[in-house]
Write an enzyme that holds these catalytic residues in place. Structure first.
Site, PDB file in Angstrom:
ATOM      1  NE  ARG A 236      -2.238  -0.638  14.504  1.00 17.37           N
ATOM      2  CZ  ARG A 236      -1.749   0.579  14.346  1.00 17.37           C
ATOM      3  NH1 ARG A 236      -0.662   0.855  13.939  1.00 17.37           N
ATOM      4  NH2 ARG A 236      -2.501   1.598  14.042  1.00 17.37           N
TER       5      ARG A 236
ATOM      6  CD  GLU B 295       2.320  -0.792  20.036  1.00 13.13           C
ATOM      7  OE1 GLU B 295       1.769   0.273  20.189  1.00 13.13           O
ATOM      8  OE2 GLU B 295       2.849  -1.410  19.092  1.00 13.13           O
TER       9      GLU B 295
ATOM     10  CB  SER C 149      -4.544  -8.117  -5.538  1.00  8.74           C
ATOM     11  OG  SER C 149      -4.722  -6.611  -5.008  1.00  8.74           O
TER      12      SER C 149
ATOM     13  N   GLY D 176       0.770  -1.110   0.021  1.00  6.56           N
ATOM     14  CA  GLY D 176      -0.004  -0.129  -0.177  1.00  6.56           C
ATOM     15  C   GLY D 176       0.989   1.140  -0.100  1.00  6.56           C
ATOM     16  NE  ARG D 177      -3.143   6.245   1.278  1.00  2.00           N
ATOM     17  CZ  ARG D 177      -4.028   5.522   1.554  1.00  2.00           C
ATOM     18  NH1 ARG D 177      -3.937   4.719   2.510  1.00  2.00           N
ATOM     19  NH2 ARG D 177      -5.273   6.152   1.321  1.00  2.00           N
TER      20      ARG D 177
ATOM     21  CG  HIS E 236       3.218   2.526  17.967  1.00  3.47           C
ATOM     22  ND1 HIS E 236       2.265   1.596  18.205  1.00  3.47           N
ATOM     23  CD2 HIS E 236       3.011   3.228  16.736  1.00  3.47           C
ATOM     24  CE1 HIS E 236       1.231   1.755  16.934  1.00  3.47           C
ATOM     25  NE2 HIS E 236       1.908   2.804  16.082  1.00  3.47           N
TER      26      HIS E 236
ATOM     27  CG  ASP F 121       7.434   1.855  15.790  1.00  2.00           C
ATOM     28  OD1 ASP F 121       8.238   2.528  16.695  1.00  2.00           O
ATOM     29  OD2 ASP F 121       6.901   2.539  15.039  1.00  2.00           O
TER      30      ASP F 121
HETATM   31  C1  8YV Z   1       0.220   6.469  16.153  1.00  3.20           C
HETATM   32  C2  8YV Z   1      -0.423   4.619  14.262  1.00  3.20           C
HETATM   33  O1  8YV Z   1       0.596   5.519  17.171  1.00  3.20           O
HETATM   34  O2  8YV Z   1      -1.473   5.937  12.593  1.00  3.20           O
HETATM   35  C3  8YV Z   1      -1.441   4.920  13.016  1.00  3.20           C
HETATM   36  O3  8YV Z   1      -2.008   3.980  13.030  1.00  3.20           O
HETATM   37  O4  8YV Z   1      -0.268   3.717  14.698  1.00  3.20           O
HETATM   38  C4  8YV Z   1       0.434   5.908  14.639  1.00  3.20           C
HETATM   39  O5  8YV Z   1       0.407   6.813  13.759  1.00  3.20           O
HETATM   40  C5  8YV Z   1      -1.125   6.655  16.513  1.00  3.20           C
HETATM   41  O6  8YV Z   1      -2.078   6.552  15.880  1.00  3.20           O
HETATM   42  C6  8YV Z   1      -1.269   8.101  17.110  1.00  3.20           C
HETATM   43  O7  8YV Z   1      -2.232   8.533  17.743  1.00  3.20           O
END
Ligand code: 8YV
Length: 310
Positions: free
Chosen positions: A229, A258, A174, A151-152, A276, A253
């Site tokens: 994730r 977490e 895909s 993806g991006r 993270h 990360d």
């Molecule tokens: C941040 C993330 O931890 O964008 C996401 O899905 O996991 C990270 O950018 C988080 O969402 C910041 O609020």
């Protein structure tokens, strides 16, 4: 009377100032009981949350006027989208604005794991340079790079890797219009990779897909980088593979639970760790906050959402 908004995660001060100026912002006490819900829940129309946090369906169900959940992040794996559709709640996220920072961190984690940057830096800071050279590390360029999820963010990682020489291949649901080899099978990609980057969204379909078989296919010279994730990886299997040196290294990360990191990883020199922080730059967090605010503003002005999920 401004819209009542429940804020579940902290945001930057500049974003907070705008939230506070335009909404009646509520925070939920950690032990919010029936009394709190009776007093506040009835007229909350918006929720602000983080990508790693989402919102429990049971909470959304207790907010009868809830109309929108604005995620300050790109991931929406902590939200049951079908439940939100059923409750007639819109969901927005913050794609694109964080892509480059997350991809940068993926490369940094690969370099940290393979070139041992934290360890060589400690060598200098602790004054050990005059007495000894640090141990040799491993070359990170010219390798076979695999990307799970084109993806991006996967594409941004690939762009950066194209400057490293070597080859790039990927897997995902895909084939995409990209100039890289496609593997329909994850294990076959792992077997054909020296470094495997995880950049796919988390979902029921990707839970634990990086299992013992995939890790063994990556092998004792292979390196796993995860900026997606923790749930995508069978974490106990990853820890075992790293401890037993059936896997060559990892740059992580994100984690299953977490902010808790498996204790066994903390002392492993071939593992690079980060808390993270893929999107955690001042520039990106400002841009994420702004996009989240813009989505809210447009929603309550009756305009089309900029980055809708649902
Ligand atoms: C941040 C993330 O931890 O964008 C996401 O899905 O996991 C990270 O950018 C988080 O969402 C910041 O609020």
């Amino acid at each position: 009377m401004s819209v009542k908004l429940l804020q579940l995660c902290p945001v930057l001060p500049a974003t907070q100032t705008v939230l506070d100026a335009n909404y009646t912002v509520l925070r939920m006490p950690s032990a919010a009981g029936d009394e709190w819900f009776a007093e506040h829940a009835g007229d909350i129309e918006a929720v602000v949350t983080g990508g790693h946090l989402g919102i429990e369906t049971s909470l959304a169900e207790r907010l009868p006027k809830l109309r929108i959940v604005a995620i300050n992040g790109v991931g929406y794996d902590r939200i049951d989208l079908d439940a939100m559709r059923r409750l007639d709640v819109r969901v927005t996220n913050t794609p694109d604005v964080l892509t480059d920072d997350v991809a940068d961190l993926a490369i940094a984690l690969m370099l940290n794991a393979m070139r041992g940057l934290p360890a060589v830096e400690r060598h200098v800071r602790e004054g050990r340079w005059p007495a000894a050279q640090p141990a040799l590390t491993r070359r990170a360029s010219g390798l076979r790079y695999g990307i799970v999820g084109m993806g991006r963010i996967g594409q941004a990682i690939a762009q950066r890797l194209s400057g490293f020489g070597g080859s790039i291949a990927y897997t995902g649901p895909s084939r995409k219009a990209v100039p890289y080899d496609y593997h329909a099978d994850l294990r076959s990609l792992a077997a054909a990779s020296d470094v495997l980057f995880l950049a796919s969204p988390a979902s029921a379909a990707t839970r634990g897909i990086i299992d013992r078989g995939v890790l063994d296919a990556l092998g004792p010279q292979g390196v796993l980088v995860n900026i997606a994730r923790g749930s995508i990886v069978d974490e106990p299997a990853l820890v075992d593979a790293l401890v037993e040196r059936r896997l060559g290294g990892a740059g992580l990360d994100v984690f299953e639970n977490e902010p808790h990191v498996p204790a066994a990883l903390l002392d492993l020199p071939h593992v690079a760790l980060a808390p993270h922080v893929g999107s955690a730059t001042v520039e990106t967090r400002h841009a994420m906050g702004q996009l989240m605010l813009d989505n809210l503003e447009r929603f309550f002005a009756g305009e089309a959402l900029l980055t809708p999920v649902v």
